[in-house]
Design a protein around this motif. Structure first.
Motif, mmCIF file in Angstrom:
data_model
loop_
_atom_site.group_PDB
_atom_site.id
_atom_site.type_symbol
_atom_site.label_atom_id
_atom_site.label_comp_id
_atom_site.label_asym_id
_atom_site.label_seq_id
_atom_site.Cartn_x
_atom_site.Cartn_y
_atom_site.Cartn_z
ATOM 1 N N ALA A 37 6.441 6.632 -9.813
ATOM 2 C CA ALA A 37 6.014 7.854 -8.934
ATOM 3 C C ALA A 37 4.920 7.367 -8.103
ATOM 4 C CB ALA A 37 5.883 8.900 -9.705
ATOM 5 N N LYS A 38 3.851 6.830 -8.797
ATOM 6 C CA LYS A 38 2.781 6.411 -8.083
ATOM 7 C C LYS A 38 2.967 5.161 -7.283
ATOM 8 C CE LYS A 38 -0.560 7.734 -11.744
ATOM 9 N NZ LYS A 38 -1.580 7.214 -12.751
ATOM 10 N N ALA A 39 3.701 4.178 -7.622
ATOM 11 C CA ALA A 39 4.335 3.150 -6.571
ATOM 12 C C ALA A 39 4.910 3.634 -5.368
ATOM 13 C CB ALA A 39 5.237 2.122 -7.453
ATOM 14 N N ALA A 40 5.586 4.668 -5.422
ATOM 15 C CA ALA A 40 6.288 5.376 -4.253
ATOM 16 C C ALA A 40 5.530 6.022 -3.524
ATOM 17 C CB ALA A 40 7.405 6.344 -4.552
ATOM 18 N N GLU A 41 4.450 6.785 -4.095
ATOM 19 C CA GLU A 41 3.372 7.308 -3.353
ATOM 20 C C GLU A 41 2.350 6.184 -2.451
ATOM 21 O OE1 GLU A 41 -0.753 8.447 -2.271
ATOM 22 O OE2 GLU A 41 -0.240 7.260 -4.142
ATOM 23 N N LEU A 42 2.053 5.375 -3.096
ATOM 24 C CA LEU A 42 1.222 4.164 -2.565
ATOM 25 C C LEU A 42 2.233 3.562 -1.372
ATOM 26 C CD1 LEU A 42 -1.365 2.419 -2.567
ATOM 27 C CD2 LEU A 42 -0.433 1.083 -4.312
ATOM 28 N N ALA A 43 3.405 3.162 -1.603
ATOM 29 C CA ALA A 43 4.101 2.368 -0.759
ATOM 30 C C ALA A 43 4.416 3.458 0.390
ATOM 31 C CB ALA A 43 5.500 2.090 -1.268
ATOM 32 N N GLY A 44 4.737 4.830 0.258
ATOM 33 C CA GLY A 44 4.525 5.634 1.473
ATOM 34 C C GLY A 44 3.550 5.736 2.347
ATOM 35 N N LYS A 45 2.164 5.626 1.542
ATOM 36 C CA LYS A 45 0.822 5.833 2.401
ATOM 37 C C LYS A 45 0.716 4.528 3.137
ATOM 38 C CE LYS A 45 -3.992 6.245 1.468
ATOM 39 N NZ LYS A 45 -5.085 6.168 0.347
ATOM 40 N N PHE A 46 1.096 3.450 2.867
ATOM 41 C CA PHE A 46 1.001 2.181 3.629
ATOM 42 C C PHE A 46 2.358 1.584 4.145
ATOM 43 C CE2 PHE A 46 -2.570 2.280 0.945
ATOM 44 C CZ PHE A 46 -3.497 2.112 1.946
ATOM 45 N N GLU A 47 3.268 2.392 4.402
ATOM 46 C CA GLU A 47 4.677 2.244 5.023
ATOM 47 C C GLU A 47 5.196 0.976 4.511
ATOM 48 O OE1 GLU A 47 3.567 2.341 9.105
ATOM 49 O OE2 GLU A 47 3.280 4.562 9.338
ATOM 50 N N THR A 48 5.298 0.805 3.400
ATOM 51 C CA THR A 48 6.155 -0.538 2.515
ATOM 52 C C THR A 48 6.783 0.165 1.433
ATOM 53 O OG1 THR A 48 5.723 -2.615 1.793
ATOM 54 C CG2 THR A 48 4.227 -0.943 0.783
ATOM 55 N N ARG A 49 7.649 -0.627 0.862
ATOM 56 C CA ARG A 49 8.675 -0.560 -0.164
ATOM 57 C C ARG A 49 8.126 -0.499 -1.476
ATOM 58 N NH1 ARG A 49 13.691 -4.490 -1.345
ATOM 59 N NH2 ARG A 49 14.441 -3.329 -3.017
ATOM 60 N N ALA A 50 8.636 0.553 -2.221
ATOM 61 C CA ALA A 50 8.393 0.637 -3.738
ATOM 62 C C ALA A 50 9.360 -0.109 -4.404
ATOM 63 C CB ALA A 50 8.349 2.019 -4.234
ATOM 64 N N TYR A 51 9.113 -1.042 -5.298
ATOM 65 C CA TYR A 51 10.161 -1.677 -5.975
ATOM 66 C C TYR A 51 9.970 -1.194 -7.579
ATOM 67 C CZ TYR A 51 10.733 -5.502 -2.735
ATOM 68 O OH TYR A 51 11.177 -6.298 -1.551
ATOM 69 N N SER A 52 11.132 -1.252 -8.260
ATOM 70 C CA SER A 52 11.417 -0.970 -9.561
ATOM 71 C C SER A 52 11.471 -1.940 -10.527
ATOM 72 C CB SER A 52 12.489 0.173 -9.900
ATOM 73 O OG SER A 52 13.674 -0.612 -9.437
ATOM 74 N N ASP A 53 11.572 -3.261 -10.009
ATOM 75 C CA ASP A 53 11.824 -4.493 -10.580
ATOM 76 C C ASP A 53 10.785 -5.454 -10.350
ATOM 77 O OD1 ASP A 53 13.796 -6.041 -12.611
ATOM 78 O OD2 ASP A 53 13.768 -7.080 -10.778
ATOM 79 N N ILE A 54 10.253 -5.918 -11.472
ATOM 80 C CA ILE A 54 9.179 -6.938 -11.083
ATOM 81 C C ILE A 54 9.702 -8.192 -10.422
ATOM 82 C CG2 ILE A 54 7.820 -8.556 -12.238
ATOM 83 C CD1 ILE A 54 7.116 -6.531 -14.271
ATOM 84 N N ASP A 55 10.653 -8.778 -10.993
ATOM 85 C CA ASP A 55 11.484 -9.835 -10.362
ATOM 86 C C ASP A 55 12.039 -9.960 -9.137
ATOM 87 O OD1 ASP A 55 10.873 -11.888 -12.776
ATOM 88 O OD2 ASP A 55 12.181 -10.567 -13.853
ATOM 89 N N SER A 56 12.444 -8.862 -8.778
ATOM 90 C CA SER A 56 13.086 -8.515 -7.419
ATOM 91 C C SER A 56 11.750 -8.690 -6.514
ATOM 92 C CB SER A 56 13.439 -7.214 -7.271
ATOM 93 O OG SER A 56 14.761 -7.294 -8.116
ATOM 94 N N LEU A 57 10.550 -8.029 -6.852
ATOM 95 C CA LEU A 57 9.632 -8.111 -5.885
ATOM 96 C C LEU A 57 8.896 -9.583 -5.581
ATOM 97 C CD1 LEU A 57 7.455 -7.001 -3.803
ATOM 98 C CD2 LEU A 57 6.225 -6.092 -5.813
ATOM 99 N N ILE A 58 8.964 -10.333 -6.704
ATOM 100 C CA ILE A 58 8.479 -11.582 -7.006
ATOM 101 C C ILE A 58 9.333 -12.416 -6.022
ATOM 102 C CG2 ILE A 58 8.210 -13.802 -8.245
ATOM 103 C CD1 ILE A 58 6.991 -11.892 -10.563
#
Length: 298
Positions: A37-58
């Motif tokens: 939830a915090k990841a989604a909030e931060l991503a929304g604030k800075f207009e980027t994507r929230a990831y649920s998987d570490i390796d996907s973002l890496i």
């Protein structure tokens, strides 16, 4: 350069996310956090994507910036480095010397760029001071007092479990070391003594023979909070200037250095190799406190 941010706490909000979003040479690809939830909030604030998987973002980025507790940061940084990603790390790099060394070794083996965010070292005032003091030389001693009071209702860092557990030695100790080591040289001996509350007194011998004395705390009485530092030697007394507190701007300069290093330039002075050396001194100080001994390094 495509960046992924790991962490959603106060430091991610104050420094990392705004700096990455504003940097003209950065594509802020996404955010991962232990709390979705915090990841989604931060991503929304800075207009980027929230990831649920570490390796996907890496897998989707060229570099990672980490704003997480050191014991969480170290294995994640190693994972990213082994995948060939450049690193912007927070201090301390890790809580154990071997973990910090593993990250440094992975970065070196893959010829990656790295920078550790010793915040005020990335301000013009402190950068110029360290350069001048190191060039002057002849210093026989230094004193750094870095005492704060973070466990107050209005301080967002007071809710940090690792800061409460580890205290000033591990939280503000890295900042003190990032100031004295580049000027006085590598640390060869470490002694320490605990004072009231979480105040820690650390005495260091440096390779050239100079001695530095560090007084560190994050739970000092508010009336005694202070941030002072001075070098002394053949050139007289040199007081360290106060730097303007703007963590997002400082993080932007750290990213500048990482980008330059990744493009073939010099490695930042505060790279992961330096960060691992700082971790070794902190571990030695912890041993000195626990066992009542002087610890020899190198």
């Amino acid at each position: 350069m495509r960046f992924g941010l790991f962490g959603t706490g106060p430091w991610a909000h104050l420094a990392h996310a705004p700096a990455l979003a504003a940097h003209p040479e950065v594509e802020f690809t996404g955010v991962w956090g232990r709390d979705s939830a915090k990841a989604a909030e931060l991503a929304g604030k800075f207009e980027t994507r929230a990831y649920s998987d570490i390796d996907s973002l890496i897998g989707d980025v060229d570099a990672v910036a980490i704003a997480l507790p050191p014991d969480v940061q170290a294995p994640l940084a190693l994972r990213a480095a082994e995948a060939g990603r450049h690193l912007v790390l927070d201090k301390p790099v890790a809580l154990r010397t071997e973990d910090a060394e593993a990250v440094a070794a992975a970065v070196a083996a893959r010829k990656l760029a790295s920078v550790v965010f010793f915040t005020r070292r990335f301000t013009p005032e402190l950068d110029a001071f360290v350069t001048e003091a190191a060039a002057t030389g002849g210093w026989t001693e230094a004193r750094v007092d870095h005492l704060g009071s973070i466990f107050t209702p209005d301080n967002p860092f007071g809710a940090s479990p690792w800061r409460r557990e580890r205290g000033g030695l591990w939280d503000v100790g890295p900042h003190a070391l990032a100031l004295v080591v580049p000027v006085l040289g590598p640390v060869t001996e470490v002694a320490a003594m605990a004072g009231p509350r979480d105040i820690t007194h650390v005495v260091l011998r440096h390779a050239g023979g100079a001695i530095s004395r560090l007084t560190l705390a994050v739970d000092a009485p508010e009336a005694s909070a202070r941030e002072e530092a001075v070098f002394a030697g053949e050139a007289g007394l040199l007081t360290v200037p106060r730097a303007r507190w703007s963590p997002d701007e400082a993080l932007g300069r750290a990213v500048d250095q990482l980008l330059a290093a990744a493009a073939g330039g010099a490695s930042p002075s505060c790279d992961v190799r330096f960060g691992a050396d700082v971790t070794a001194v902190l571990v030695a100080a912890e041993t000195a406190l626990r066992d009542g001994v002087t610890v020899t390094l190198r």
